[in-house]
Design a protein around this motif. Structure first.
Motif, PDB file in Angstrom:
ATOM      1  N   THR A 266      27.064 -41.961 -13.831  1.00 25.01           N
ATOM      2  CA  THR A 266      27.353 -41.233 -12.584  1.00 25.01           C
ATOM      3  C   THR A 266      28.007 -42.199 -11.598  1.00 25.01           C
ATOM      4  O   THR A 266      27.964 -43.420 -11.783  1.00 25.01           O
ATOM      5  CB  THR A 266      26.062 -40.665 -11.960  1.00 25.01           C
ATOM      6  N   LYS A 267      28.550 -41.646 -10.530  1.00 21.53           N
ATOM      7  CA  LYS A 267      29.262 -42.493  -9.570  1.00 21.53           C
ATOM      8  C   LYS A 267      28.333 -43.477  -8.862  1.00 21.53           C
ATOM      9  O   LYS A 267      28.753 -44.581  -8.494  1.00 21.53           O
ATOM     10  CB  LYS A 267      29.969 -41.620  -8.536  1.00 21.53           C
ATOM     11  N   LEU A 268      27.088 -43.085  -8.671  1.00 22.12           N
ATOM     12  CA  LEU A 268      26.157 -43.928  -7.923  1.00 22.12           C
ATOM     13  C   LEU A 268      25.295 -44.814  -8.813  1.00 22.12           C
ATOM     14  O   LEU A 268      24.389 -45.483  -8.335  1.00 22.12           O
ATOM     15  CB  LEU A 268      25.255 -43.049  -7.052  1.00 22.12           C
ATOM     16  N   SER A 269      25.567 -44.815 -10.097  1.00 19.64           N
ATOM     17  CA  SER A 269      24.759 -45.615 -11.016  1.00 19.64           C
ATOM     18  C   SER A 269      25.041 -47.100 -10.857  1.00 19.64           C
ATOM     19  O   SER A 269      26.204 -47.525 -10.758  1.00 19.64           O
ATOM     20  CB  SER A 269      25.031 -45.207 -12.467  1.00 19.64           C
ATOM     21  N   ILE A 342      36.423 -34.890  -0.697  1.00 19.48           N
ATOM     22  CA  ILE A 342      36.307 -36.260  -0.179  1.00 19.48           C
ATOM     23  C   ILE A 342      35.994 -36.228   1.313  1.00 19.48           C
ATOM     24  O   ILE A 342      35.139 -36.977   1.801  1.00 19.48           O
ATOM     25  CB  ILE A 342      37.603 -37.050  -0.452  1.00 19.48           C
ATOM     26  N   GLU A 343      36.677 -35.329   2.059  1.00 21.39           N
ATOM     27  CA  GLU A 343      36.416 -35.199   3.494  1.00 21.39           C
ATOM     28  C   GLU A 343      34.991 -34.735   3.748  1.00 21.39           C
ATOM     29  O   GLU A 343      34.341 -35.168   4.713  1.00 21.39           O
ATOM     30  CB  GLU A 343      37.411 -34.219   4.118  1.00 21.39           C
ATOM     31  N   ARG A 344      34.479 -33.857   2.900  1.00 20.29           N
ATOM     32  CA  ARG A 344      33.110 -33.386   3.071  1.00 20.29           C
ATOM     33  C   ARG A 344      32.115 -34.524   2.861  1.00 20.29           C
ATOM     34  O   ARG A 344      31.115 -34.630   3.583  1.00 20.29           O
ATOM     35  CB  ARG A 344      32.812 -32.233   2.118  1.00 20.29           C
ATOM     36  N   VAL A 345      32.366 -35.375   1.861  1.00 16.46           N
ATOM     37  CA  VAL A 345      31.493 -36.542   1.651  1.00 16.46           C
ATOM     38  C   VAL A 345      31.468 -37.412   2.906  1.00 16.46           C
ATOM     39  O   VAL A 345      30.397 -37.856   3.366  1.00 16.46           O
ATOM     40  CB  VAL A 345      31.962 -37.371   0.440  1.00 16.46           C
ATOM     41  N   LYS A 346      32.636 -37.633   3.483  1.00 13.25           N
ATOM     42  CA  LYS A 346      32.721 -38.491   4.671  1.00 13.25           C
ATOM     43  C   LYS A 346      31.999 -37.853   5.863  1.00 13.25           C
ATOM     44  O   LYS A 346      31.357 -38.549   6.660  1.00 13.25           O
ATOM     45  CB  LYS A 346      34.175 -38.771   5.009  1.00 13.25           C
ATOM     46  N   ARG A 347      32.099 -36.524   5.986  1.00 11.47           N
ATOM     47  CA  ARG A 347      31.408 -35.845   7.077  1.00 11.47           C
ATOM     48  C   ARG A 347      29.894 -35.967   6.909  1.00 11.47           C
ATOM     49  O   ARG A 347      29.175 -36.273   7.869  1.00 11.47           O
ATOM     50  CB  ARG A 347      31.812 -34.370   7.118  1.00 11.47           C
ATOM     51  N   ILE A 348      29.427 -35.762   5.682  1.00 12.23           N
ATOM     52  CA  ILE A 348      27.987 -35.875   5.404  1.00 12.23           C
ATOM     53  C   ILE A 348      27.490 -37.283   5.704  1.00 12.23           C
ATOM     54  O   ILE A 348      26.370 -37.483   6.196  1.00 12.23           O
ATOM     55  CB  ILE A 348      27.693 -35.497   3.937  1.00 12.23           C
ATOM     56  N   SER A 349      28.331 -38.266   5.427  1.00  9.67           N
ATOM     57  CA  SER A 349      27.924 -39.664   5.608  1.00  9.67           C
ATOM     58  C   SER A 349      27.608 -39.984   7.069  1.00  9.67           C
ATOM     59  O   SER A 349      26.892 -40.945   7.354  1.00  9.67           O
ATOM     60  CB  SER A 349      29.020 -40.612   5.100  1.00  9.67           C
ATOM     61  N   GLN A 350      28.131 -39.170   8.000  1.00  2.68           N
ATOM     62  CA  GLN A 350      27.947 -39.455   9.426  1.00  2.68           C
ATOM     63  C   GLN A 350      26.660 -38.857  10.001  1.00  2.68           C
ATOM     64  O   GLN A 350      26.373 -39.020  11.180  1.00  2.68           O
ATOM     65  CB  GLN A 350      29.148 -38.923  10.205  1.00  2.68           C
ATOM     66  N   ILE A 351      25.891 -38.155   9.184  1.00  6.98           N
ATOM     67  CA  ILE A 351      24.601 -37.635   9.635  1.00  6.98           C
ATOM     68  C   ILE A 351      23.695 -38.817   9.971  1.00  6.98           C
ATOM     69  O   ILE A 351      23.522 -39.734   9.169  1.00  6.98           O
ATOM     70  CB  ILE A 351      23.949 -36.743   8.566  1.00  6.98           C
ATOM     71  N   LEU A 363      24.705 -41.943   4.583  1.00 12.46           N
ATOM     72  CA  LEU A 363      25.349 -42.652   3.467  1.00 12.46           C
ATOM     73  C   LEU A 363      25.912 -43.973   3.963  1.00 12.46           C
ATOM     74  O   LEU A 363      26.560 -44.024   5.027  1.00 12.46           O
ATOM     75  CB  LEU A 363      26.488 -41.816   2.866  1.00 12.46           C
ATOM     76  N   ASN A 364      25.684 -45.042   3.184  1.00 13.84           N
ATOM     77  CA  ASN A 364      26.307 -46.312   3.563  1.00 13.84           C
ATOM     78  C   ASN A 364      27.729 -46.401   3.012  1.00 13.84           C
ATOM     79  O   ASN A 364      28.187 -45.521   2.264  1.00 13.84           O
ATOM     80  CB  ASN A 364      25.449 -47.503   3.118  1.00 13.84           C
ATOM     81  N   LYS A 369      32.108 -44.911  -0.827  1.00 18.92           N
ATOM     82  CA  LYS A 369      33.191 -45.385  -1.695  1.00 18.92           C
ATOM     83  C   LYS A 369      33.034 -44.853  -3.114  1.00 18.92           C
ATOM     84  O   LYS A 369      33.992 -44.373  -3.732  1.00 18.92           O
ATOM     85  CB  LYS A 369      33.189 -46.913  -1.710  1.00 18.92           C
ATOM     86  N   ASN A 370      31.819 -44.910  -3.630  1.00 20.73           N
ATOM     87  CA  ASN A 370      31.584 -44.451  -5.002  1.00 20.73           C
ATOM     88  C   ASN A 370      31.652 -42.937  -5.123  1.00 20.73           C
ATOM     89  O   ASN A 370      32.221 -42.407  -6.071  1.00 20.73           O
ATOM     90  CB  ASN A 370      30.234 -44.969  -5.509  1.00 20.73           C
ATOM     91  N   LEU A 371      31.079 -42.227  -4.160  1.00 19.95           N
ATOM     92  CA  LEU A 371      31.088 -40.773  -4.227  1.00 19.95           C
ATOM     93  C   LEU A 371      32.492 -40.193  -4.063  1.00 19.95           C
ATOM     94  O   LEU A 371      32.759 -39.066  -4.489  1.00 19.95           O
ATOM     95  CB  LEU A 371      30.158 -40.181  -3.163  1.00 19.95           C
TER      96      LEU A 371
END
Length: 510
Positions: A266-269, A342-351, A363-364, A369-371
């Motif tokens: 997986t991407k986070l492995s 990708i934009e959604r991942v970045k938005r979630i990361s700002q929570i 998200l750090n 980067k991996n996701l």
């Protein structure tokens, strides 16, 4: 007589027996070799001219039971003339086997009874190597008079000439067996290294073996075809072995590739899947949302405001759950990730999260980067480390002193990631620089990777799906279209599939 120049053991054994028969003007003969455990004499070549019998050697293995050199009680088998000759290292000359005492010729007599033959004179000669060890036995039957053609006894000249031939033959056989043993040793070492590389990861076990099987399937089909583009191309046994060994060594450079990258399912492995860390952070975010909600309720607001806050709180929890499910899906990786995702991942990361009074983000930077990897599960840095195995393989193989017959192994093995358009790696070769054998290796590697059911980052493709992907690779100038056409036209994909793939991967294509 050029016994020393023949490196095919089966041909050599035939040549030795034929020459011995010719020297002595003999009708028939048998050549035995001592087994590796030195307990048996194995039939290797049997010839009887008058009965038109030719067995063993290049005709195929003889299935007759081997002669025992020792009996069940451990005593020497002195009743079988060939066994006695080997045990005592001496020539045995018998004028007529039917009148000989002390030997068991029941097998010879049964042969005579079933064929109408009459075995008579026999000369048995041990073959001794340079260490005076018996490696085999020559047994000649029925010397013929050059004038009358009648069967006569062997003479002293026959014994001397055949003994001299047996000595030369033993040296030639020993040398040939030594070469074969060294070849087998090299092949075994290579396979052991390849298996060790494959076993670094539970997801790539068997890859090298399957690539070798595919490469040989294609190479042999090309060599055997009598029409089309490849009708003039023929591979001899040495060239086929060179391709086979190249396939077994094509991924040897992966010995330097970190296991956590090879196994990155997986991407986070890393050494574990960090999606579990993110799950914990989502629970913290939900806890914070609940705390804020409960604090607001406790502040003495009116009922209408309480209803609005509860609705907002429940929607927030639902959104967090949806976001986490989205990240779980994204974490799996795939063929392509859109810019919207990708934009959604970045938005979630700002929570924002509050842990022990410290504000942080859900998200750090490394997790983002991996996701946000667009294809597969590897970052560019990780993919480069994977790709480095090809140049490492080429360097390792180029440093080895291969014999002339195997000298192309570094070039063939090193071409499995090269592309005809020059955009491959490690050397960026152009179409003109990639040999047919290198193109075979590239096709075998791609086809195995697409159909493999043990990859952590993708499901196994069906033959139809493979064909579509490979067609795109041909259009992009990556694979040899003529070779791929030959591969499919000759049913090599289906032949491989029936041996190596799951039925559901190919049954719809039948």
């Amino acid at each position: 007589m050029a016994l020393s120049s023949e490196n095919n053991l089966d041909k050599l054994l035939e040549m030795i027996l034929s020459e011995a028969k010719k020297f002595t003007n003999t009708d028939g003969g048998t050549l035995y070799l001592v087994s590796k455990d030195e307990e048996f004499l194995n039939f290797k070549v049997v010839i009887t001219d008058s009965l038109n019998i030719k067995m063993g050697g290049t005709e195929g293995e003889i299935k007759w039971p081997a002669l025992k050199l020792h009996k069940e009680d451990g005593s020497q088998n002195r009743e079988m003339v060939a066994a006695l000759s080997a045990l005592e290292k001496r020539i045995i000359d018998i004028p007529d086997v039917y009148e000989a005492d002390g030997f068991n010729f029941e097998g010879t007599k049964r042969f005579d009874a079933s064929t109408g033959y009459r075995s008579q004179s026999m000369l048995v000669i041990p073959m001794l190597n340079y260490e005076k060890e018996v490696i085999g036995v020559l047994q000649l039957i029925n010397k013929k008079d050059t004038v009358s053609g009648k069967t006569i006894a062997f003479n002293i000249d026959d014994e001397l000439s055949t003994m001299s031939l047996a000595s030369q033959a033993a040296v030639a056989i020993t040398n040939t067996q030594l070469v074969l043993d060294l070849q087998n040793l090299l092949e075994s070492v290579v396979k052991s290294i390849a298996v060790a590389v494959d076993e670094k990861s539970p997801y790539t076990g068997g890859h090298v073996r399957r690539v070798a099987a595919l490469a040989m399937l294609v190479a042999k089909a090309i060599s055997e075809t009598s029409s089309g583009r490849y009708k003039d191309i023929t591979y001899d046994n040495d060239q086929l072995r060179e391709i086979y060994m190249s396939a077994w060594m094509h991924d040897v450079g992966k010995v330097t590739t970190p296991e956590h990258i090879v196994d990155k399912s997986t991407k986070l492995s890393t050494i574990y899947d960090r999606i579990h860390n993110i799950a914990t952070k989502f629970e913290v975010a939900k806890r914070d949302a609940e705390i804020n909600y409960l604090k607001s309720i406790a502040s003495g607001i009116d009922e209408r405001k309480k209803i609005e806050l509860k609705k907002y709180f429940l929607n927030s929890i639902k959104q967090l759950d949806n976001d986490f499910e989205f990240l779980k899906t994204v974490n799996i990786g795939g063929e392509f990730m859109s810019d919207d995702k990708i934009e959604r991942v970045k938005r979630i990361s700002q929570i924002k999260l509050i842990q022990n009074g410290v504000v942080s983000y859900l998200l750090n930077e490394d997790e983002v980067k991996n996701l946000c990897i667009k294809k597969g599960t590897l970052t560019e840095d990780e993919r480069q480390k994977i790709n480095d195995h090809a140049i490492v393989s080429f360097k390792m193989l180029s440093a080895l002193p291969f014999p002339k017959k195997l000298s192309k192994i570094p070039e063939i093995a090193g071409a499995h990631h090269e592309k005809l358009n020059g955009k491959g790696y490690p050397r960026g070769l152009t179409a003109e620089q990639i040999s047919l054998e290198g193109r075979i290796m590239a096709l075998a590697d791609i086809f195995e990777a697409l159909t493999a059911a043990d990859r952590p980052y993708k499901p196994a493709k069906t033959l139809n799906e493979c064909k579509k992907i490979i067609d795109f690779m041909i259009k992009d100038g990556e694979l040899d279209g003529d070779l791929v056409e030959f591969f499919y036209d000759n049913g090599l994909d289906m032949e491989y599939a029936k041996k190596e793939l799951k039925p559901e991967q190919y049954k719809s294509d039948i």
